[in-house]
Structure formats: C-alpha cells, structure tokens
Design a protein around this motif. Structure first.
Motif, short mmCIF file in Angstrom:
data_model
loop_
_atom_site.label_atom_id
_atom_site.label_comp_id
_atom_site.label_asym_id
_atom_site.label_seq_id
_atom_site.Cartn_x
_atom_site.Cartn_y
_atom_site.Cartn_z
N GLU A 1 5.22 -3.77 -17.56
CA GLU A 1 4.67 -3.31 -16.28
C GLU A 1 3.60 -4.30 -15.84
O GLU A 1 2.79 -4.76 -16.64
N ILE A 2 3.64 -4.66 -14.56
CA ILE A 2 2.65 -5.58 -14.02
C ILE A 2 2.14 -5.05 -12.70
O ILE A 2 2.92 -4.58 -11.87
N THR A 3 0.83 -5.08 -12.53
CA THR A 3 0.21 -4.60 -11.30
C THR A 3 -0.36 -5.77 -10.52
O THR A 3 -1.16 -6.55 -11.05
N PHE A 4 0.08 -5.89 -9.26
CA PHE A 4 -0.44 -6.92 -8.37
C PHE A 4 -1.49 -6.29 -7.46
O PHE A 4 -1.22 -5.27 -6.82
N HIS A 5 -2.68 -6.88 -7.42
CA HIS A 5 -3.77 -6.40 -6.59
C HIS A 5 -3.82 -7.24 -5.31
O HIS A 5 -4.15 -8.43 -5.36
N LEU A 6 -3.47 -6.65 -4.18
CA LEU A 6 -3.40 -7.39 -2.92
C LEU A 6 -4.78 -7.57 -2.30
O LEU A 6 -5.70 -6.78 -2.53
N ARG A 7 -4.89 -8.62 -1.50
CA ARG A 7 -6.14 -8.88 -0.78
C ARG A 7 -6.34 -7.80 0.28
O ARG A 7 -5.38 -7.40 0.95
N PRO A 8 -7.56 -7.36 0.47
CA PRO A 8 -7.80 -6.31 1.48
C PRO A 8 -7.81 -6.87 2.90
O PRO A 8 -8.10 -8.05 3.12
N GLY A 9 -7.48 -6.01 3.87
CA GLY A 9 -7.64 -6.34 5.28
C GLY A 9 -6.60 -7.25 5.88
O GLY A 9 -6.75 -7.70 7.03
N LEU A 10 -5.50 -7.52 5.18
CA LEU A 10 -4.48 -8.41 5.72
C LEU A 10 -3.47 -7.63 6.56
O LEU A 10 -3.26 -6.44 6.36
N LYS A 11 -2.85 -8.34 7.51
CA LYS A 11 -1.81 -7.71 8.30
C LYS A 11 -0.72 -8.71 8.66
O LYS A 11 -0.93 -9.93 8.67
N PHE A 12 0.45 -8.16 8.94
CA PHE A 12 1.55 -8.98 9.39
C PHE A 12 1.35 -9.34 10.87
O PHE A 12 0.49 -8.76 11.54
#
Length: 518
Positions: A108-119
């Motif tokens: 199991e691997i958890t990726f922590h995304l950067r906050p405040g990003l948008k497409f």
C-alpha cells in the motif's frame, strides 16, 4: 486488449523519418550548455516568449489513457501533470504529489497531493481525481494502460491523500506513476473521453487554446501550475514536423526554434549554427515474432532468425554515426542492463541455415509477410538479411498496422520502444503475458514471472536492487518473441535563443528554460 494505438504511440522505430534517423548510445548526454540569450523570440522587448516546436510525435490522441506511455508522452506533458516526474538520475521526484510513503508490508502506498491545485477547467486536483484517473486507465475500453497497472487493486480518496492498494508488494509504483503512465486529466472533462481526446484538460504547465487535429496545437502558460514560477515560456506552438529535409531550413528562418530532427540532418543543423544535442533515453528497435503461429512455433526457426540478424548493418545504414547495436531493451551502463546476456546470439548466417535445415526447411520454403505501417529502410534490411539464409520476406504496408499488432494477429513485424521510467515496466511490456509489446501474448518465458515478482519486492534503494533487476532482464531475454537490433536516443536541434534543458532521461522538462533572454 488496448485500444487502437497509432504509429506515434508505438515509438521511434515506427516513424519513418526518425527511423532512418535512429540514434546512438542512449545514456551519452551531449546536451548543449546554457547559451546567452539572443534572437527574436524574446519577451524582453515587450513580446511573449514563444516555443515553436516541430514535433515528430504530434499526438494523434490527447487523452492520456488512449495515448498510453508512447513516444508522444513528452508532448502531452505540456498539458498534463502526474503524481511524480523524473529527475536527471532517472529517479521519481514530486510533481502533483509532494510526497509518498509505503506501509510496512509494501502493498500500500499513499500519495500526498499538493494543496490548492486545480485543473485548467477549475476542478480541484485531489485524491478523487487520482482515483478517477487510475480507474479509467484500468477500465476504459480503448485504454492502452491497463496492462501497466496490474499491481493496482484500488484507490481510496481521502481529501488530498490517494491511498493506492496493491495486489502485491510493489516498490516500483513511484516510478510507474510518472508522466509516461499516469498523466492525470480533469475527472469532469474525462467523463466524456471522446471530448477529452480533442480538448485536453490537465494540470500541467500549459493549457491548450487551439488544436488542429494532426497538424498544430497552440498553448499558453498555465498560471495555476504548481511550479508556474519556474516556467518562463508564455506560449507554445506545437506543429507536426514536416519532411525531415525541411526542418533545418525552418529552424534557420524562425518558423521553428525547437525541433526533433533526423540524424541525416544533424550535420546540416550544426553547419547552420543551430544547437544539436542528444537527449538521453531508452529507445530500442526490435523484430517481433509470434510464437503462436507457424513457422515461429518451432524454436529452431526462431533461433535461425536470431543468428541471421547483423545488428551492425542497421547502425551503419540508418543512424549516421549516432546509433549502437543492442540485444536488450536497455542501454549499456543502465541499472537494468544485463552484462551476462550480451551477445547471446551473435551474427552467424551459417548456423542460421543449419538450424533451418535441421527443422526440415529448404531455402525458399519459408515465406513471410512483414507488416509495417509505412515504408521503412529497416524492413528492407531485415528482408535482405533473412534472404541470405533462405527466408523470403514480402514487405506489406498496412496503415492500420497498429490494430492487428495489438490484437496479436500478426506473425512478424517491427517495433520500437521509447522505454519507461520504471525499468520493470519496460520488461513486462516486452515480455509479460499481457505486454503490449509482446506479439506472442499470452506467452512469456519460463521464470520471468518469478523474477519480476522479486523485483517488485525489492525496494529501489536496496543494495540488491541492481542484481535482482538484471536477473529479471536475463529471464525476459529468454523470450522467443523479440530480436533486438539497435538503439537510438532522441536528436534535437534548437535555436540559440532557447536555453539548455534539464538532462532528464527521455523527458523534456521545461523548468527553468528561457527563450531569448526571457
């Protein structure tokens, strides 16, 4: 089966103007040094910095699930970002994910995304978007990626944390989830894959403002890209490269300032005062055999083909001094290259003829159709070399070549790979039972599955990693389905107004790149 790929998806050996232009030692980095700013592309005089790129891999599909991890991933990376990207060592480093961690077991691997990003359509970049991207890649009917994601069981979305549950221990995931395999599109836009294919929506450094299918794309800088402060290019004009003989003149006159070029044009580009450099990569060409069909269901015929191939002839005739013979999908010196497997089947036409005779074949008995998508001097070399051992080859041009190849219906063809960020993915793509580059599916060599599993269980920083990985390469090369011929990095020419690029293997990274003093 994967959806219908295109010649662009299938790599440089399938692009005629690059095929004659195949290049050399893939880890030899000849990138040009940083140059002083000059030229008419500058934003310094009040204009905008515009990259004018003549691409030999102009995307036929802008949906990253359909395009897969083929040669045009570099162009799609203008629009799409991924969880990770590759640094100059070829290691996975943060991109949309700022960090990641495995559980103690390694499944199991958890990726922590950067906050405040948008497409670029305003939708948030979060774990739900990662979950949607993985699920679409695994299930979409025309996905070219499902075979790369066999280790992924499911993804839980917890805000900015994407928890990836694996079917097995697999420490390759950070490498795998880079820009070649998991370029992440807006889930809202991806609800209509056909529309996404024509109007890409990502969270990469640029956004598309116009696409002329197969011809041109116009892009502008994405102010919401997480590293926008280090992107100094304002606009991109991406065009499908014209005939190789006209690219240099286009660079000279300013029609382009950056271009993929054929090695046949390298001398002229240098003479014109352009910067010409070899981008390191993992390209390799091969002859693909289908062992499920006669005559390749006889091991003696397979070995006869192996001994009939003179790799040096490909290099001498096709690469203008930039190529290198290879019998593996990896370059010498790369961590996955197996020295023990080198030169296992040296050129020996006499031995080839004897094997064919032992198999009961007289000269001229075996007649094969070599199916390719367009005229290719590589095919003519194969035809000539096999004729010398008594095998008659008829070259068949089929513009729909990609479909029968991925449906595994051909007996005999040519292929080229651009490699993968995960060396293990390169191996499974070539030799695994579901590998898109394995014409003989579901065949795989004995011992390969166990060797692959051992690589997955080995952390990338383990002192045993190289040894374990090379053992998997050795197991894969026992495959009777592929005969590797020569390797080639990517040859690029640019105006002196475009500064030097980061030396990331096979990737084009626009971070920090300036145009004309921008």
């Amino acid at each position: 089966m994967p959806g219908r790929p295109t010649p662009q998806h299938l790599g440089p050996a399938l692009r005629p103007r690059l095929r004659a232009a195949a290049l050399g030692t893939v880890l030899t980095t000849l990138l040009a040094p940083a140059l002083s700013a000059c030229g008419g592309d500058s934003a310094a005089a009040g204009g905008s910095a515009t990259l004018k790129w003549a691409s030999s891999y102009f995307p036929a599909h802008w949906d990253p699930v359909v395009s897969g991890s083929g040669a045009q991933f570099r162009e799609l990376a203008l629009v799409y970002a991924s969880l990770t990207k590759t640094d100059e060592k070829g290691d996975a480093v943060p991109d949309l994910a700022k960090s990641w961690q495995y559980n103690a077991k390694g499944d199991e691997i958890t990726f922590h995304l950067r906050p405040g990003l948008k497409f670029s359509d305003g939708e948030p970049v979060n774990a739900a978007a990662v979950k949607a991207a993985v699920e679409r890649a695994k299930s979409q009917k025309n996905s070219a990626l499902f075979g790369d994601l066999t280790s992924v069981r499911s993804v839980d979305a917890k805000g900015l944390d994407a928890v990836v549950h694996l079917t097995q221990v697999d420490y390759q995931i950070p490498q795998l989830f880079g820009e070649r395999v998991l370029q992440i599109a807006s889930p809202k836009a991806a609800k209509s894959p056909d529309k996404l294919d024509r109007n890409p929506v990502g969270a990469g450094p640029f956004t598309v403002t116009q696409i002329v299918p197969g011809t041109k794309a116009v892009l502008k800088k994405n102010p919401d890209y997480w590293d926008a402060k280090n992107i100094h290019i304002d606009n991109v004009e991406l065009t499908s490269a014209p005939d190789a003989s006209t690219v240099v003149s286009g660079l000279q006159t300013g029609v382009y300032n950056f271009a993929d070029i054929a090695p046949s044009q390298a001398k002229a580009a240098k003479k014109a005062g352009l910067d010409v450099f070899v981008q390191p990569g993992f390209n390799a060409s091969n002859i693909s055999l289908n062992v499920n069909k006669a005559p390749f269901d006889d091991d003696r015929v397979v070995d006869a083909v192996r001994y009939a191939i003179n790799r040096q002839e490909f290099v001498d005739k096709l690469t203008f001094g930039y190529g290198e013979t290879t019998d593996q999908p990896f370059p010498k010196g790369y961590v996955a290259y197996d020295p023990e497997s080198a030169d296992t089947y040296p050129y020996d036409p006499a031995k080839s003829r004897k094997l064919l005779a032992d198999a009961g074949h007289k000269s001229g008995d075996i007649k094969l159709n070599l199916v390719i998508p367009a005229e290719d001097p590589q095919a003519e070399i194969v035809q000539s070399q096999l004729a010398k051992v008594g095998i008659t080859v008829t070259i068949k041009i089929d513009k729909n070549w990609a479909t029968p190849f991925f449906a595994k219906n051909l007996t005999f063809s040519l292929y080229g790979t651009t490699g993968r960020d995960s060396a293990l993915q390169t191996l499974t793509a070539h030799f695994g039972p579901n590998g898109p580059l394995n014409l003989s599916s579901p065949y795989e060599p004995a011992g390969f599955e166990a060797a692959v599993a051992k690589v997955r269980r080995t952390p990338l920083d383990s002192p045993d990693y190289a040894k374990v990985l090379q053992a998997a390469t050795r197991a894969g090369l026992a495959s009777k389905a592929l005969v590797f011929t020569y390797s080639q990095p990517n040859l690029i020419a640019k105006s002196r107004s475009v500064s030097a690029l980061p030396k990331n293997p096979a990737h084009i990274d626009w971070t920090g790149v300036t145009i004309g003093g921008n």
